[in-house]
Enzyme design. Structure first.
Site, PDB file in Angstrom:
ATOM      1  CE  LYS A 194      34.555   5.395   3.409  1.00 11.17           C
ATOM      2  NZ  LYS A 194      35.944   5.062   3.015  1.00 11.17           N
ATOM      3  CB  SER A 222      39.409   2.515   3.061  1.00  9.65           C
ATOM      4  OG  SER A 222      40.074   2.961   4.211  1.00  9.65           O
ATOM      5  CB  SER A 265      37.648   3.916   6.353  1.00 12.41           C
ATOM      6  OG  SER A 265      37.701   4.241   4.971  1.00 12.41           O
TER       7      SER A 265
END
Lengths: 476, 491, 104
Positions: free
Chosen positions: B77, B181, B157
């Site tokens: 990420k 997330s 997210s």
């Protein structure tokens, strides 16, 4: 009191902890290296960086708290104080707000010959900011983050001081205590210790006035004159019917005036909240106890002991203990010596030389051993006080020991009675007329004989022995 | 080679010399290239990955493997700082930022010999549950409804992290979870997402959103993979003051799928008429499954469940408003020139942050400001205690809790409600877990009537990830969910 | 009992909005003022529902990890060059970060 107005003064001292590394990062705190060369990723607030607290700094805060007779809190919390400024890379300062590491305490200061208690509200740990340089470029401000993250102890007093003198005495005393504890080097010129002074004025019996804070004062002189200027300014405003606005002001060392700080005009709302990157700091009682047992003798205790052990006057004792190095110096000299003589030599001769040369006691040209040697020679009667002063001066210039100078110059005093008797006999036999006059009652001539004998001895005769010999010879 | 390799399969192939790390890496780089349309990656580090893969193969030849998973390609990420590789948090304000350091987590992956293929798209500063707040544009869910061709959100997210694993653009990925997330996008993409106990995984070098809630974790294809990757990234870190001093465990080796005699709590506050029938059915089926496997179901109450979301929307923005103050155009990132310092700050931050980030900074500033602090921030922290206490009490009675992961399956990108609060509701089942700091996992269980994956959430007490993974493995092995999205993006 | 949150269209007052913008250094765009104040309004309304919850005698939790702060030894081990620290700076002069002139 100024013109019938009372002053109320409270002081926040920022004292840099004498640590090798910063409060929340492992970069060095050394003074004087190139810009941005002692900045870790944490200090520069790089994304994802996290603070880890320095154990030594926590210990020093606890030591300082103990020295300020204050309560040590078993649980304290680090908070974020949020504001934007170019020298604050995180956009917040890690400080302590509601739960500081040290709570209420007090110290005693001398005020108008009396001892006065000044309350300590709290001591907490916080990060220092970076440094801005405004004079390097016409359009830019330069930022150096070397100081960013250095550990500071903020010591907040109660508003207990009533005069600039008391304010200065207070800062001096706190500085002295921190130096005794060795938690802060107290170097005000380098900014290791600086004061924010809150001043307000009111008529006796009235409520407290609105206060203004003068930031970043780094000498006793500035603290004193800034308070006087600020108090007068406030009085003038009130007397002309205006209101005091609570604000932060800066002291201009050139003009001696204070002025409003433009950059802090924005109404600040620091939005303190517990730093979620840090957990509560828990100090066990045993740990605090261990620190307590390692606290050295502090100025107040030392002052009492000096009065007791060395029969010093209140005044001399306060002067000597006010600075740790001075008291250390004094104790080295006084060991196994005549305290009265040592006190006189330290407080008058040594201090005046240091003052003249603008040196600290640590930079003294005369070591405690050398001064002790000199005093030994005086005490044994080997040299006169008069000679001692000359030797002292030479010691200052050359750094030589007293004994070396005395031997080299043959300065030692003649105390031998046999040798002096010859001199006295010589003087008496070569001045029969004056001897006659003296015997007939002209006592004043005694001085003449002393002078003549001294001349003959080239000034080396021990005056005490000489006097006694002359007296006994002339009176028979 | 078989599509959709998992961690374990890939490591067996490497061990048997049936493939090399370079070959695997090339396949995945090709997969990534073909799936450009999904917009999963912000940065692809092909050269570095191939270089690292070559080194891994060399290590294998020399018998000097860094770990049993040496050479496996993963995605990271874009919230983890990576040395000499652009790290943006999917924000314009950091669009040019190249860290000189690796996060503790990515360093652990390097130390285990894992190969990073690049940086995965996410919501800006991890704020969002649709991946639509990214400066680099939304990620598209590899799943599509069987009734429409509309593009769906992957959740957020960690939308890029979940979509990349679902679309087989990497074998596993790293995400972060502040309010859901990891679990919510895992649920939307049919992948496994583990949010560890707060303090298990170092936050050092991860761009902070809400420090007291953020926790990194794996998004994977199987529970075994989750255990393996979790074990690699977990453990005490002296550089993170909120890192637990507990020792790391051998989660992978100790996996055991028995649930016999375990008590599974079903919280009555999660039941709702608004839950889609298919989600309700999946939940019910899972209860039956666990019962059949000799676990016991227990009705429990978590009275403050409905208070968790508003509590979260005080605490997370408050922390974020302070955490994001460092993005000011002075030390790194973009700068918009201004007449004076204040103007420079305001322009930089106004241009650099997107709308959702600005909203949260403003709300966070509001709840911390004088006059509101006690009413909002302190109040929220007190309710956080109540929520934590609910879980503490529940775990006196049960081993684990079973809930749906999300109140819906993936929805259309174009179909987001205007009101931000309606979007926040996506996290209603996941947020209480972050507030309590406990671990939870989302595992795919079934598909709904539109053939979209439904995830279920298992929750255990703090530091009981082993138990959590064991129960998840039991469910996984029993239900045998093997559905993968049709690869419509491949030409 | 999960129920959808029903929100009235509360708006956030504009002066407060500007004040928050000043505090957080975010410009409030005139053209987005309306939508922003309605967004914030609905968020505030949403979090306001906590007001009715009884929290008397409840201690606040700021971090769920039940552990006290671990301290590090005082060792100055972190050495970075100015270059490394200034590497990403949008503007620098000599070895300094630089910003528009600040008048104190």
């Amino acid at each position: 009191m100024i013109n019938g107005w009372e002053l109320v003064i409270g002081i926040e001292i920022h004292a840099q902890v004498k640590s090798k590394s910063k409060l929340f990062s492992s970069s060095s705190t050394e003074f004087g290296s190139g810009p941005n060369s002692q900045v870790s990723l944490v200090d520069a607030a790089m994304p994802g960086m996290l603070p880890v607290i320095n154990k030594f700094c926590v210990e020093q805060a606890v030591r300082s708290g103990i020295g300020l007779n204050a309560k040590i809190n078993n649980k304290s919390i680090f908070d974020r104080k949020n504001y934007f400024y170019q020298d604050l890379p995180q956009g917040y300062q890690i400080s302590q707000f509601k739960d500081p590491i040290v709570g209420n305490g007090f110290i005693e200061i001398e005020s108008e010959g009396q001892s006065k208690k000044i309350g300590i509200e709290r001591l907490h740990l916080e990060q220092d900011a970076g440094k801005s340089l405004h004079d390097q470029d016409p359009n830019l401000t330069f930022v150096d983050l070397n100081r960013s993250g250095i550990a500071l102890m903020e010591i907040v007093s109660m508003p207990d001081m009533k005069s600039p003198d008391e304010a200065v005495e207070y800062v001096k005393k706190v500085r002295s205590i921190l130096r005794y504890l060795d938690t802060c080097d107290g170097n005000m010129e380098q900014g290791s210790l600086r004061a924010d002074v809150n001043v307000s004025v009111n008529k006796p019996g009235d409520d407290l006035g609105t206060r203004c804070e003068i930031k970043n004062l780094n000498s006793f002189k500035y603290i004193h004159s800034a308070i006087i200027y600020e108090a007068k300014r406030q009085i003038k405003l009130i007397e002309s019917g205006e209101n005091i606005i609570q604000e932060t002001r800066l002291y201009n060392i050139d003009s001696g005036e204070t002025r409003s700080m433009r950059s802090k005009e924005d109404a600040h709302d620091y939005r303190y909240f517990p730093d979620p990157d840090l957990l509560p700091l828990i100090l066990e009682d045993d740990w605090i106890k261990k620190i307590r047992s390692s606290i050295p003798e502090l100025p107040d205790q030392k002052k009492e002991r000096f009065i007791r052990e060395y029969s010093l006057s209140e005044y001399d004792s306060s002067v000597i203990v006010s600075d740790k190095s001075t008291s250390d110096y004094y104790e080295k000299v006084v060991k196994d010596r005549n305290p009265k003589l040592v006190t006189t030599w330290v407080t008058s001769e040594l201090f005046s030389v240091l003052n003249k040369k603008n040196l600290s006691i640590d930079e003294s040209p005369i070591s405690p051993n050398h001064l002790g040697e000199l005093i030994d020679n005086i005490d044994s009667g080997k040299i006169s006080s008069r000679q001692a002063k000359d030797i002292f001066e030479e010691m200052c210039e050359t750094g030589e020991s007293a004994n070396n100078i005395i031997n080299e110059k043959g300065l030692s005093q003649i105390s031998d009675e046999g040798e002096l008797e010859k001199l006295v006999d010589n003087v008496i036999s070569s001045n029969p007329e004056n001897v006659e006059k003296y015997k007939n009652g002209k006592d004043k001539l005694f001085g003449f004989f002393v002078g003549e004998a001294m001349k003959l001895s080239k000034g080396k005769a021990n005056p005490k022995v000489l006097n006694e010999l002359l007296k006994s010879k002339l009176n028979t | 080679m078989k599509r959709n390799l998992n961690f374990i399969e890939a490591s067996s192939l490497l061990e048997a010399n049936e493939t090399t790390s370079v070959e695997l890496t090339k396949i995945y780089l090709d997969n990534i290239k073909e799936a450009e349309e999904l917009n999963c990656f912000n940065t692809i580090t092909a050269e570095q990955a191939l270089d690292d893969a070559e080194k891994s193969d060399l290590r294998r030849e020399q018998g000097k493997l860094k770990s049993q998973f040496d050479g496996i390609p993963i995605g990271v990420k874009d919230l983890f700082c990576t040395k000499n590789i652009k790290t943006t948090a999917s924000s314009k304000i950091l669009s040019n930022f190249v860290p000189s350091y690796d996060s503790a987590v990515t360093q652990k992956c390097i130390d285990a010999g894992l190969i990073s293929l690049g940086k995965l798209n996410c919501d800006e500063f991890a704020m969002g549950s649709t991946n639509k707040t990214s400066y680099y544009g939304p990620v598209t869910n590899p799943w599509k409804s069987n009734k429409s061709d509309a593009k769906l959100v992957p959740g957020g997210s960690s939308g890029g992290s979940a979509a990349a694993v679902a679309a087989d653009l990497c074998i596993a990925s790293l995400g972060t979870d502040t309010g859901g997330s990891i679990r919510q996008p895992a649920s939307f993409t049919g992948t496994v997402g583990l949010k560890p106990t707060y303090g298990r995984v170092s936050r050092w070098g991860i761009i902070a959103f809400a420090s007291s809630l953020d926790q990194a974790g794996p998004i994977t294809k199987t529970v075994e993979d989750a255990a393996a990757l979790f074990e690699i990234i977990a453990g005490h870190d002296p550089k993170d003051s909120t890192s637990s001093i507990k020792e790391n465990e051998s989660f992978f080796d100790n996996l055991n799928s028995s649930v016999k005699g375990m008590k599974i709590g079903i919280p009555r506050e999660f039941k709702s008429d608004d839950l889609p029938a298919s989600t309700q059915k999946a939940w019910d089926d899972c209860k039956k499954l666990l019962q059949n496997n000799d676990a016991k179901l227990i009705d429990i109450s978590l009275p403050h469940t409905m208070d968790a979301l508003p509590t979260y929307y005080i605490i997370a923005p408050a922390e974020a408003s302070s955490n994001l103050a460092r993005y000011d155009g002075v030390k790194y990132g973009i700068r918009e020139e201004g007449e004076n310092l204040i103007e420079m700050y305001e322009k930089t931050r106004s241009v650099g942050f997107g709308d959702e980030v600005k909203r949260r900074i403003l709300i966070g500033t509001y709840v911390l400001s004088s006059g509101y602090y006690d009413a909002y921030y302190i109040k929220a922290q007190k309710i956080r205690s109540l929520i934590k206490n609910d879980f503490n009490q529940a775990f006196e009675k049960v081993d684990a809790i079973l809930t749906p992961s999300t109140p819906s399956t993936a929805f259309e990108i174009e179909n987001e409600p205007n009101d931000p609060v309606q979007t926040y509701l996506n996290d209603i089942f996941t947020v209480p877990i972050n507030l309590a700091g406990i671990p939870a996992i989302s595992i795919p269980f079934a598909n709904d009537e539109n053939n979209l994956p439904i995830g279920l959430q298992l929750i255990t007490n703090s530091f009981e990830e082993q138990k959590l993974l064991n129960i998840a493995k039991n469910v996984q092995d029993t239900v045998n969910y093997e559905s993968v999205p049709k690869n419509w993006w491949q030409k | 009992m999960l129920k959808p949150y029903i929100l009235e269209n509360m708006e956030f007052d504009k002066d407060s909005l500007y004040k928050l913008g000043k505090l957080s250094k975010i410009q409030i765009d005139e053209s987005k003022l309306k939508s922003l104040s309605s967004d914030l309004g609905s968020i505030i309304e949403f979090i306001d529902r906590l007001k009715s919850i009884d929290t008397e005698n409840v201690d606040p939790t700021s971090n769920s990890l039940d552990q006290s702060l671990v301290m590090r030894d005082d060792i100055a081990s972190d050495v970075n060059s100015a270059n490394e620290i200034l590497e990403n700076a949008p503007q620098k002069e000599l070895d300094f970060f630089s910003v528009p002139k600040v008048i104190e």
